[in-house]
Design an enzyme around this catalytic site. Sequence first.
Site, mmCIF file in Angstrom:
data_model
loop_
_atom_site.group_PDB
_atom_site.id
_atom_site.type_symbol
_atom_site.label_atom_id
_atom_site.label_comp_id
_atom_site.label_asym_id
_atom_site.label_seq_id
_atom_site.Cartn_x
_atom_site.Cartn_y
_atom_site.Cartn_z
ATOM 1 N N TRP A 99 0.825 -1.209 0.000
ATOM 2 C CA TRP A 99 0.000 0.000 0.000
ATOM 3 C C TRP A 99 0.856 1.255 0.000
ATOM 4 C CZ3 TRP A 99 -4.396 -1.194 -1.760
ATOM 5 C CH2 TRP A 99 -4.976 -2.428 -1.449
ATOM 6 N N ASP A 166 -0.706 7.339 6.450
ATOM 7 C CA ASP A 166 -1.821 6.436 6.220
ATOM 8 C C ASP A 166 -1.911 5.547 7.455
ATOM 9 O OD1 ASP A 166 -3.552 4.398 5.534
ATOM 10 O OD2 ASP A 166 -2.530 3.845 3.677
ATOM 11 N N LYS A 190 -10.819 -1.173 9.472
ATOM 12 C CA LYS A 190 -9.937 -1.990 10.299
ATOM 13 C C LYS A 190 -10.256 -1.835 11.786
ATOM 14 C CE LYS A 190 -7.410 -2.630 6.499
ATOM 15 N NZ LYS A 190 -7.310 -3.900 5.769
#
Length: 360
Positions: A99, A166, A190
Amino acid sequence: MQKHNFNAGPCVLPKQAIEAAIEAIRDFDNTGIGILEISHRTPGWERVMAEVEQLWRELLNIPDNYAVFFLGGGASTQFFEVPANLLKTKAAYLQTGVWAKKAAKEAKYYGEVEIVASSEDKTYSYIPKGYTIPTDADYFHITTNNTIYGTEIHEDIDSPITLVADMSSDIMSRPVDVTKYGMIYGGAQKNVGPAGVTFVIVRKDLIGSSERKLQTMVDYATHFPEEQRNHSMFNTPPVFPIFVMYQTLKWVKELGGVEAMYKRNVEKAELLYNEIDRNSMFVGTAAKEDRSLMNVCFVMAEGKEQYEAEFMEFAKSKGMVGIKGHRSVGGFRASIYNACPKESVEALVACMQEFENLHK
């Protein structure tokens, strides 16, 4: 049979958040209309929007000079919205996983990108150390937790330039000094809600600072107007995911806030990592000093590889859900986010011990 949810995301949610969501689908705010049907301009919904923002500010001690808003599109949309708004000449990125690599790729559409360090050489099994943050970059971007590889940056970085993070998979799991960051963003699915809403925390002086002409929805100023009202509601927000986020954050507050979450998470992670290190059948994949509190990755020990499929089936028979590792790592991954109860971790540990006893 009781199921134990270790999915990496969307993930386990607090039971009270689920129950509140079910009730709101039937009837939101005593209106006689379900939350999936209400107008986002109703007073009841405007109150929820204000309260969920206030919960974010309270739980993370977010100062008044930071904006908080909620968008669609997931963290992946922020991969290009961040450089669109903040990159003038050059940006610096720490590459600690897939990511992080994708975020850097999107930034290259807007200017020069410098990869200050990468752990790709060892399948992202560690967090790079000893790198230098270039002071001529507009911002330094990090991914604090790497769900695929089970590594995490455990402390807030002191950056000489604007720090952008992030925090999709470890937000609200540990204390964070927001003032060390220019911006924090992430997908909710999450730790703070279901898929469908993205949180953005950004220092106000960075909003509207872009030197390029931006599309309306890409411009952060659109979502946090100067008149200090209608935040996140330029268009219809993702109402239902925000409502579940609201209920989840109320649960975090009731349990004692982020400090209490951190204590619970450390306890759960230590329990599972200790078993991995003790058990002759398994071995962890991440460098010990960089092990994630959220995503515990492990594989069969050397000489035991032939038992991988058998353990997977054995674990499923014991109610373990979502422990298959990402294809780039293999093996197993137990995601033990905030709402994952200690009892589920204990059940997984017992499952691993029983499997070991079967093969002694």
